[in-house]
Scaffold this active site. Structure first.
Site, PDB file in Angstrom:
ATOM      1  N   GLU A   7     -34.256  15.357 -22.804  1.00 11.10           N
ATOM      2  CA  GLU A   7     -34.975  16.473 -22.160  1.00 11.10           C
ATOM      3  C   GLU A   7     -35.443  17.379 -23.287  1.00 11.10           C
ATOM      4  O   GLU A   7     -34.634  18.070 -23.899  1.00 11.10           O
ATOM      5  CB  GLU A   7     -34.027  17.241 -21.230  1.00 11.10           C
ATOM      6  CG  GLU A   7     -33.431  16.400 -20.119  1.00 11.10           C
ATOM      7  CD  GLU A   7     -34.493  15.868 -19.181  1.00 11.10           C
ATOM      8  OE1 GLU A   7     -34.281  14.804 -18.603  1.00 11.10           O
ATOM      9  OE2 GLU A   7     -35.541  16.514 -19.045  1.00 11.10           O
ATOM     10  N   CYS A  12     -37.196  25.991 -21.378  1.00  8.59           N
ATOM     11  CA  CYS A  12     -38.172  24.913 -21.615  1.00  8.59           C
ATOM     12  C   CYS A  12     -39.178  24.832 -20.478  1.00  8.59           C
ATOM     13  O   CYS A  12     -40.200  24.193 -20.608  1.00  8.59           O
ATOM     14  CB  CYS A  12     -37.450  23.592 -21.762  1.00  8.59           C
ATOM     15  SG  CYS A  12     -36.333  23.252 -20.425  1.00  8.59           S
TER      16      CYS A  12
HETATM   17  O1  TXE Z   1     -32.868  22.818 -31.006  1.00  6.20           O
HETATM   18  P1  TXE Z   1     -32.294  21.460 -31.532  1.00  6.20           P
HETATM   19  P2  TXE Z   1     -33.095  24.092 -31.854  1.00  6.20           P
HETATM   20  C1  TXE Z   1     -36.994  23.708 -28.601  1.00  6.20           C
HETATM   21  C2  TXE Z   1     -37.545  25.036 -29.047  1.00  6.20           C
HETATM   22  C3  TXE Z   1     -36.783  25.298 -30.288  1.00  6.20           C
HETATM   23  C4  TXE Z   1     -36.714  23.904 -30.877  1.00  6.20           C
HETATM   24  C5  TXE Z   1     -35.602  23.751 -31.848  1.00  6.20           C
HETATM   25  O2  TXE Z   1     -38.919  24.904 -29.375  1.00  6.20           O
HETATM   26  O3  TXE Z   1     -37.479  26.164 -31.150  1.00  6.20           O
HETATM   27  O4  TXE Z   1     -36.443  23.072 -29.752  1.00  6.20           O
HETATM   28  O5  TXE Z   1     -34.497  24.453 -31.304  1.00  6.20           O
HETATM   29  C6  TXE Z   1     -28.255  19.356 -31.854  1.00  6.20           C
HETATM   30  N1  TXE Z   1     -28.464  14.716 -34.073  1.00  6.20           N
HETATM   31  N2  TXE Z   1     -35.929  23.816 -27.629  1.00  6.20           N
HETATM   32  O6  TXE Z   1     -33.223  23.842 -33.315  1.00  6.20           O
HETATM   33  O7  TXE Z   1     -32.311  21.295 -33.004  1.00  6.20           O
HETATM   34  C7  TXE Z   1     -28.038  20.818 -32.136  1.00  6.20           C
HETATM   35  O8  TXE Z   1     -26.845  21.036 -32.855  1.00  6.20           O
HETATM   36  C8  TXE Z   1     -27.773  15.140 -33.003  1.00  6.20           C
HETATM   37  C9  TXE Z   1     -36.199  23.370 -26.313  1.00  6.20           C
HETATM   38  O9  TXE Z   1     -32.029  25.020 -31.419  1.00  6.20           O
HETATM   39  O10 TXE Z   1     -32.996  20.469 -30.730  1.00  6.20           O
HETATM   40  C10 TXE Z   1     -27.959  21.373 -30.722  1.00  6.20           C
HETATM   41  O11 TXE Z   1     -26.674  21.162 -30.188  1.00  6.20           O
HETATM   42  N3  TXE Z   1     -27.817  16.408 -32.526  1.00  6.20           N
HETATM   43  C11 TXE Z   1     -34.918  23.022 -25.606  1.00  6.20           C
HETATM   44  C12 TXE Z   1     -28.979  20.523 -29.974  1.00  6.20           C
HETATM   45  O12 TXE Z   1     -29.152  19.360 -30.762  1.00  6.20           O
HETATM   46  C13 TXE Z   1     -28.614  17.279 -33.170  1.00  6.20           C
HETATM   47  C14 TXE Z   1     -33.933  24.130 -25.685  1.00  6.20           C
HETATM   48  C15 TXE Z   1     -30.329  21.204 -29.806  1.00  6.20           C
HETATM   49  O13 TXE Z   1     -30.741  21.584 -31.086  1.00  6.20           O
HETATM   50  C16 TXE Z   1     -29.381  16.925 -34.301  1.00  6.20           C
HETATM   51  C17 TXE Z   1     -33.719  24.495 -27.067  1.00  6.20           C
HETATM   52  C18 TXE Z   1     -29.281  15.572 -34.746  1.00  6.20           C
HETATM   53  N4  TXE Z   1     -29.947  15.132 -35.816  1.00  6.20           N
HETATM   54  C19 TXE Z   1     -34.729  24.328 -28.016  1.00  6.20           C
HETATM   55  N5  TXE Z   1     -30.067  18.036 -34.715  1.00  6.20           N
HETATM   56  C20 TXE Z   1     -35.134  22.683 -24.140  1.00  6.20           C
HETATM   57  N6  TXE Z   1     -35.806  21.565 -23.880  1.00  6.20           N
HETATM   58  O14 TXE Z   1     -34.654  23.400 -23.288  1.00  6.20           O
HETATM   59  C21 TXE Z   1     -29.744  19.027 -33.869  1.00  6.20           C
HETATM   60  N7  TXE Z   1     -28.862  18.595 -32.931  1.00  6.20           N
END
Ligand code: TXE
Length: 482
Positions: free
Chosen positions: A248, A282
């Site tokens: 998602e 989102c």
């Molecule tokens: O999310 P990340 P971030 C979007 C929004 C935001 C961007 C990045 O644009 O600016 O995503 O946000 C884990 N392997 N959304 O950096 O990195 C991380 O630790 C496994 C939309 O906060 O996607 C966290 O627990 N896991 C979104 C989770 O992934 C990994 C809501 C989300 O982090 C990983 C939030 C890896 N390599 C942000 N790297 C929505 N769809 O609602 C990170 N994580």
């Protein structure tokens, strides 16, 4: 507030020996430490989960249902503490955590406590061939749930509840930015009677702890919510291992406002769909498109309401817009605003566009709700997910143009349409590239419905039996009889 990993129904300090700071977005101050776990912590959680799986996967449905219902009850009983913790960790207004985040976390467990008692599979009677087929849906084993920081407990439980309801054991990692309510959930589940090892919560960074979960050979499926780029990295690791994946991801959702809409309802809902949770949902309608007949009226009325939104400390009851989640996320949002200011031929800041210093909380991460008029849909601010209190605004002529503008993005999570025209509603529902289309409403959720996006907004569907299908393996048994 120092927190620990929750493995085998016990609190553990990280085997990695590493910790990281946890910040309060409202003040910009450190207020606790969280484990920076690594693959050794994930392995320890995996051992606990594997040990618990045989018994949990054979637990009678009504026993599982009772435990999930008890978890829902305990979340409700602890609503105030959980809401306060959520607001402090994320920066969202306390009233929002009290009215949306925590009640939904309880509903997630309550929903799947009931759903599992209704979940069935099929049989096929091959008439005339003395053959009976029946389908089994068996739990996968140990699964990974990785969640983001915007709706911390709401999305964390949205994955965990169906996973354990289906009979799996879980290794769950919340975002390192908002770990506290996930930490509190562990002991709530233990108190509800969830057996040791069924739910294991490990804290840490994505690249180290999250990656260790994704690449662990014994973990059969990954349910992830987060950014599109991170989703792609997870898929690159998990796909060659043939793990089941539910992704998602991000969105850049259109909000299509036709001149025949219920204007007052549209106007007030659009303020909410633009700035709820500081625009960090989102599903927010971050690209607003208004039919030309009512564009000038909408612009005036919308800006007026946006300027009345109080930006303040999350714990204040008058706050409508709290703090964004982190300094780095604030800076990412400000970079987009700066880009708009540097390109006045494409962008006009109609309101907002600045950080705010709240008296006594000058180091907090506050941004004014911002509306930016754009000249075209291909511009950077209409193509990239900003994920903050920033929306863009432009006009359209007719249905065809509205559909082309809405679909003109790499994302396809949700879309909102405001019109009183039934034929138009059905036509746009068919033609909009999105997993979810709301007509004359927003964030109106029935948990039985399929939830997920298309294009770069991800793959798979959560919600209802879709979630239970994801967290089970389907097997067909065919018997020929005499
Ligand atoms: O999310 P990340 P971030 C979007 C929004 C935001 C961007 C990045 O644009 O600016 O995503 O946000 C884990 N392997 N959304 O950096 O990195 C991380 O630790 C496994 C939309 O906060 O996607 C966290 O627990 N896991 C979104 C989770 O992934 C990994 C809501 C989300 O982090 C990983 C939030 C890896 N390599 C942000 N790297 C929505 N769809 O609602 C990170 N994580």
């Amino acid at each position: 507030m120092d927190i620990k990993n929750f493995i085998n129904n016990e609190e553990h300090i990280p085997l990695s020996g590493m910790w990281m700071d946890n910040y309060d977005p409202a003040t910009g101050k450190i207020y606790g430490e969280i484990p920076s776990s690594n693959h050794t912590d994930v392995e320890s959680a995996y051992q606990a989960a594997t040990k618990a799986f045989p018994s949990w996967s054979n637990t009678p449905i009504d026993t599982k249902s009772k435990i999930l219902s008890k978890i829902a009850d305990l979340i409700e009983e602890n609503l105030e503490d959980l809401a306060r913790a959520e607001s402090k960790d994320n920066g969202k207004p306390l009233w929002l955590a009290q009215s949306v985040d925590i009640p939904r976390a309880s509903s997630n467990f309550r929903f799947f406590a009931h759903a599992i008692t209704q979940y069935a599979s099929q049989s096929h009677d091959s008439t005339g061939r003395n053959t009976l087929n029946y389908t089994l849906r068996k739990p996968l084993g140990v699964v990974g749930c990785i969640s983001p920081w915007n709706l911390p407990l709401y999305l964390f439980t949205w994955k965990i509840a169906p996973a354990i309801a289906a009979g799996n054991c879980v290794i769950a990692k919340p975002s390192e930015v908002t770990p506290v309510t996930a930490y509190l959930l562990g002991n709530i589940c233990k108190k509800a009677g969830l057996p040791a090892g069924v739910l294991n919560i490990v804290h840490g960074t994505g690249p180290e702890c999250g990656q260790a979960i994704v690449e662990h050979p014994g973990i059969k499926a990954i349910s992830f919510t987060g950014g599109t780029n991170t989703g792609a990295r997870i898929a690159a690791t998990a796909a060659p291992m043939f793990k089941k994946l539910s992704l998602e991801l991000g969105g850049k959702n259109p909000n299509l406002i036709f001149s025949d809409c219920d204007y007052e309802k549209m106007l007030h809902t659009t303020v909410r769909s633009s700035f709820a949770n500081q625009g960090q949902i989102c599903l927010c309608g971050s690209r607003i498109f208004v039919q030309e007949e009512i564009y000038d009226k909408f612009k005036k009325d919308f800006i007026k309401l946006v300027q009345e939104l109080t930006v303040g400390h999350p714990m204040s009851s008058t706050t409508k817009v709290g703090a964004v989640v982190s300094a780095s996320h604030r800076d990412k949002i400000l970079d987009y605003i700066a880009f708009a200011k540097a390109n006045p031929e494409e962008y006009t800041i109609l309101t907002g566009g600045n950080t705010l210093q709240i008296p006594n909380y000058e180091d907090g991460y506050y941004i004014e709700p911002t509306v930016i008029e754009v000249s075209n849909n291909t511009c950077k601010l209409n193509q990239e997910e900003i994920f903050g209190p920033v929306v863009t605004l432009m006009t359209f002529k007719d249905e065809e143009e509205a559909i082309a503008l809405a679909n003109g993005t790499r994302y396809g999570l949700s879309a909102t349409v405001w019109t009183e025209n039934l034929n138009r509603s059905i036509k746009l529902g068919n033609e909009l590239e999105a997993g979810i289309v709301w007509v004359n409403t927003w964030l109106n959720r029935d948990l039985r419905t399929a939830f997920g996006g298309v294009k770069d907004s991800g793959i798979g569907r959560e919600g209802g039996f879709h979630a239970l299908d994801f967290f089970t393996e389907t097997k067909n048994i065919c018997i020929e009889y005499k």
